[in-house]
Design a protein around this motif. Structure first.
Motif, PDB file in Angstrom:
ATOM      1  N   LEU A 206      45.460   1.494  84.785  1.00 41.00           N
ATOM      2  CA  LEU A 206      45.487   0.623  85.963  1.00 41.00           C
ATOM      3  C   LEU A 206      46.360   1.245  87.049  1.00 41.00           C
ATOM      4  N   HIS A 207      47.555   1.672  86.688  1.00 44.46           N
ATOM      5  CA  HIS A 207      48.479   2.189  87.683  1.00 44.46           C
ATOM      6  C   HIS A 207      48.039   3.541  88.221  1.00 44.46           C
ATOM      7  N   SER A 208      47.384   4.320  87.386  1.00 53.52           N
ATOM      8  CA  SER A 208      46.811   5.576  87.861  1.00 53.52           C
ATOM      9  C   SER A 208      45.708   5.308  88.874  1.00 53.52           C
ATOM     10  N   MET A 209      44.873   4.294  88.599  1.00 51.59           N
ATOM     11  CA  MET A 209      43.795   3.915  89.527  1.00 51.59           C
ATOM     12  C   MET A 209      44.380   3.415  90.845  1.00 51.59           C
ATOM     13  N   VAL A 210      45.444   2.621  90.765  1.00 50.24           N
ATOM     14  CA  VAL A 210      46.115   2.112  91.966  1.00 50.24           C
ATOM     15  C   VAL A 210      46.640   3.268  92.808  1.00 50.24           C
ATOM     16  N   ALA A 211      47.325   4.229  92.159  1.00 48.78           N
ATOM     17  CA  ALA A 211      47.908   5.362  92.873  1.00 48.78           C
ATOM     18  C   ALA A 211      46.834   6.202  93.550  1.00 48.78           C
ATOM     19  N   LYS A 212      45.739   6.444  92.851  1.00 49.78           N
ATOM     20  CA  LYS A 212      44.653   7.255  93.435  1.00 49.78           C
ATOM     21  C   LYS A 212      44.022   6.540  94.625  1.00 49.78           C
ATOM     22  N   SER A 213      43.873   5.237  94.528  1.00 54.38           N
ATOM     23  CA  SER A 213      43.296   4.469  95.638  1.00 54.38           C
ATOM     24  C   SER A 213      44.217   4.493  96.853  1.00 54.38           C
ATOM     25  N   LEU A 214      45.526   4.361  96.614  1.00 57.46           N
ATOM     26  CA  LEU A 214      46.480   4.353  97.723  1.00 57.46           C
ATOM     27  C   LEU A 214      46.616   5.720  98.390  1.00 57.46           C
ATOM     28  N   CYS A 215      46.308   6.787  97.640  1.00 59.17           N
ATOM     29  CA  CYS A 215      46.475   8.141  98.180  1.00 59.17           C
ATOM     30  C   CYS A 215      45.138   8.813  98.507  1.00 59.17           C
ATOM     31  N   GLN A 216      44.071   8.036  98.600  1.00 64.78           N
ATOM     32  CA  GLN A 216      42.754   8.640  98.818  1.00 64.78           C
ATOM     33  C   GLN A 216      42.654   9.319 100.190  1.00 64.78           C
ATOM     34  N   ASN A 217      43.468   8.865 101.170  1.00 67.37           N
ATOM     35  CA  ASN A 217      43.451   9.480 102.501  1.00 67.37           C
ATOM     36  C   ASN A 217      44.620  10.434 102.717  1.00 67.37           C
ATOM     37  N   ALA A 218      45.337  10.751 101.648  1.00 71.72           N
ATOM     38  CA  ALA A 218      46.566  11.549 101.786  1.00 71.72           C
ATOM     39  C   ALA A 218      46.394  13.005 101.380  1.00 71.72           C
ATOM     40  N   SER A 219      45.254  13.386 100.856  1.00 75.84           N
ATOM     41  CA  SER A 219      45.088  14.752 100.342  1.00 75.84           C
ATOM     42  C   SER A 219      45.164  15.772 101.474  1.00 75.84           C
ATOM     43  N   GLY A 220      45.767  16.929 101.150  1.00 75.77           N
ATOM     44  CA  GLY A 220      45.850  18.029 102.108  1.00 75.77           C
ATOM     45  C   GLY A 220      46.888  17.855 103.187  1.00 75.77           C
ATOM     46  N   LYS A 221      47.752  16.843 103.098  1.00 77.61           N
ATOM     47  CA  LYS A 221      48.722  16.577 104.165  1.00 77.61           C
ATOM     48  C   LYS A 221      50.162  16.894 103.763  1.00 77.61           C
ATOM     49  N   ASN A 222      50.333  17.459 102.556  1.00 78.00           N
ATOM     50  CA  ASN A 222      51.658  17.909 102.120  1.00 78.00           C
ATOM     51  C   ASN A 222      52.657  16.757 102.010  1.00 78.00           C
ATOM     52  N   TYR A 223      52.159  15.560 101.685  1.00 77.36           N
ATOM     53  CA  TYR A 223      53.044  14.402 101.533  1.00 77.36           C
ATOM     54  C   TYR A 223      53.866  14.520 100.252  1.00 77.36           C
ATOM     55  N   ILE A 224      55.040  13.901 100.258  1.00 75.08           N
ATOM     56  CA  ILE A 224      55.837  13.724  99.046  1.00 75.08           C
ATOM     57  C   ILE A 224      55.836  12.239  98.717  1.00 75.08           C
ATOM     58  N   ILE A 225      55.322  11.902  97.540  1.00 79.31           N
ATOM     59  CA  ILE A 225      55.149  10.512  97.134  1.00 79.31           C
ATOM     60  C   ILE A 225      56.171  10.168  96.053  1.00 79.31           C
ATOM     61  N   PHE A 226      56.931   9.102  96.266  1.00 79.99           N
ATOM     62  CA  PHE A 226      57.881   8.612  95.267  1.00 79.99           C
ATOM     63  C   PHE A 226      57.252   7.449  94.510  1.00 79.99           C
ATOM     64  N   THR A 227      57.413   7.460  93.192  1.00 81.87           N
ATOM     65  CA  THR A 227      56.755   6.443  92.367  1.00 81.87           C
ATOM     66  C   THR A 227      57.737   5.846  91.358  1.00 81.87           C
ATOM     67  N   GLY A 228      57.434   4.629  90.942  1.00 80.67           N
ATOM     68  CA  GLY A 228      58.201   3.970  89.898  1.00 80.67           C
ATOM     69  C   GLY A 228      57.700   4.345  88.521  1.00 80.67           C
ATOM     70  N   PRO A 229      58.357   3.849  87.469  1.00 83.59           N
ATOM     71  CA  PRO A 229      58.004   4.244  86.100  1.00 83.59           C
ATOM     72  C   PRO A 229      56.562   3.926  85.715  1.00 83.59           C
ATOM     73  N   SER A 230      55.993   2.833  86.226  1.00 86.00           N
ATOM     74  CA  SER A 230      54.645   2.446  85.794  1.00 86.00           C
ATOM     75  C   SER A 230      53.581   3.425  86.290  1.00 86.00           C
ATOM     76  N   ILE A 231      53.841   4.139  87.394  1.00 86.87           N
ATOM     77  CA  ILE A 231      52.860   5.073  87.954  1.00 86.87           C
ATOM     78  C   ILE A 231      53.131   6.504  87.503  1.00 86.87           C
ATOM     79  N   THR A 232      54.383   6.864  87.316  1.00 85.03           N
ATOM     80  CA  THR A 232      54.756   8.257  87.008  1.00 85.03           C
ATOM     81  C   THR A 232      54.091   8.749  85.723  1.00 85.03           C
ATOM     82  N   SER A 233      53.355   9.852  85.828  1.00 86.50           N
ATOM     83  CA  SER A 233      52.776  10.496  84.639  1.00 86.50           C
ATOM     84  C   SER A 233      52.458  11.946  84.970  1.00 86.50           C
TER      85      SER A 233
END
Length: 409
Positions: A206-233
């Motif tokens: 679930l949390h992996s799906m959430v993270a991918k959905s939230l970052c679907q427009n972020a690819s190729g932009k060199n962003y640094i994303i901070f995540t909590g324990p439920s998403i980190t993998s």
């Protein structure tokens, strides 16, 4: 935005007139169909754009006064507001509230549970994307959207239990430099049982799906994303790295998906540790850090070099050495917590029973917060210098068509 831009101009970056006009059309369509099915309503006349703006203004007023019911505006009690109550009668407001819709009818192809609000969420997302370029560092998290604490204190236990049964989970991708919410993701509780939201809360997929959905427009932009324990993998971070999205996340052996990580780093060492001590293991660009500060904290990152030093400053303990990744994580999460503490109290406090309406008012609240952030970054702020509460008060007056332009103090 020019220095002369009004509060309404900032709000309409995200909720423009064509969106409001669609609400008018859909509400009138729903009212007509409802009356064809359940009998005519002689008191109903089609809503206009002016009335729809006033309707939103009344709802937004609950974000400042935090009354239990928006109808308190027309009461004679503590939350009454005679200055705005005269714009529309309570009877008319209740009629609009009864028939209010974003999408009046489900199409035959629609299977998504949020179909009644999806067009509005899509329009809002387009507004977020087109008006603001976020900083490099962003955070994925669930914002504070709980009940107003003052209202909770006056609530009976039964009312509180009823109100806490939210049927959705709201996640955001948020700029950690400004607090601007770049993207919203709503996960519906599709039903009880093994696939319900409560059961999925601790499931990595679930949390992996959430993270991918939230970052679907972020690819190729060199962003640094901070995540909590439920998403980190490890698997998710490696997938993001292929898209040029870099991550730094807190790990928990209980909440995180620890697949592929060395067990020796997940277990606490037998020997006593001193504050600031840490161990590191690397795999390619990925670093797993175990840092001690009155307890063991683990971080997974491919955004910061593990050999770069940082420092955590504690009021009582002074400076505690740590890897730069730990310092960055603490700094950015601290900003988001301060943002939530400051701005979550301005969420619209009207709590409807229908899930799509709950999501709608949360989304409108986020849009107003984002509008205020843009306002503070613009030349218009140097002219009027509205506080967050004054910004909402001014927006309410402009939606209601009131002439008074001075904010109350």
């Amino acid at each position: 935005m020019p220095p002369t831009a009004s509060v309404m101009d900032f709000f309409q970056l995200f909720v423009p007139d064509h969106v409001l006009k669609n609400m008018v059309v859909q509400t009138n369509m729903y009212a007509k169909k409802y009356q064809e099915r359940f009998g005519s309503d002689d008191a109903w006349v089609d809503v206009t754009l002016t009335e729809m703006k006033a309707f939103l203004g009344y709802m937004i007023s609950t974000s400042i006064h935090h009354c239990e019911s928006v109808l308190s505006i027309w009461s004679s009690g503590f939350y009454s507001n005679k200055s705005i109550a005269l714009i529309m009668t309570q009877t008319r407001f209740e009629k609009i509230l009864k028939y209010f819709h974003i999408v009046a009818f489900r199409s035959s192809q629609t299977t998504h549970g949020l179909y009644k609000i999806q067009p509005f969420l899509d329009s809002l997302q387009n507004g977020f994307d087109s008006t603001f370029r976020p900083s490099q560092t962003q955070v994925l998290h669930e914002p504070l959207i709980d009940e107003d604490p003052i209202f909770i204190a006056t609530c009976t236990e039964r009312e509180l239990r009823k109100r806490k049964k939210r049927k959705f989970s709201l996640w955001v991708r948020q700029c950690s430099s400004t607090g601007f919410i770049c993207q919203i993701y709503v996960h519906l509780k599709e039903g009880s049982g093994a696939d319900g939201l409560d059961a999925l809360k601790n499931k990595p997929q679930l949390h992996s799906m959430v993270a991918k959905s939230l970052c679907q427009n972020a690819s190729g932009k060199n962003y640094i994303i901070f995540t909590g324990p439920s998403i980190t993998s490890l698997n998710l971070f490696e997938e993001f790295e292929k898209q040029e999205i870099y991550c730094c996340g807190l790990l928990s052996s209980r909440k995180s998906d620890c697949t592929g990580l060395p067990p020796s780093m997940l277990n606490n060492p037998d020997a006593p540790q001193s504050r600031g001590q840490y161990r590191i293991k690397m795999k390619g660009n990925m670093s797993l850090i175990c840092w001690y500060n009155k307890g063991h904290f683990r971080f997974l990152t491919n955004a910061y070099s593990p050999v770069q030093q940082g420092v955590i400053i504690k009021r009582k303990s002074g400076e505690i050495p740590c890897p730069l990744a730990v310092e960055a994580f603490a700094a950015h999460l601290s900003y988001i917590c301060k943002y939530d503490d400051k701005y979550s109290k301005y969420f619209i406090s009207h709590k409807p029973n229908k899930t799509w309406q709950q999501v709608f008012w949360f989304a409108v609240s986020i849009a107003i917060n984002n509008a205020y952030i843009l306002y503070k970054m613009s030349d218009a702020y140097h002219v009027t210098r509205y506080s967050r509460a004054q910004f909402s008060e001014r927006l309410i007056k402009e939606l209601l068509g009131l002439e008074d332009t001075s904010p109350s103090h």
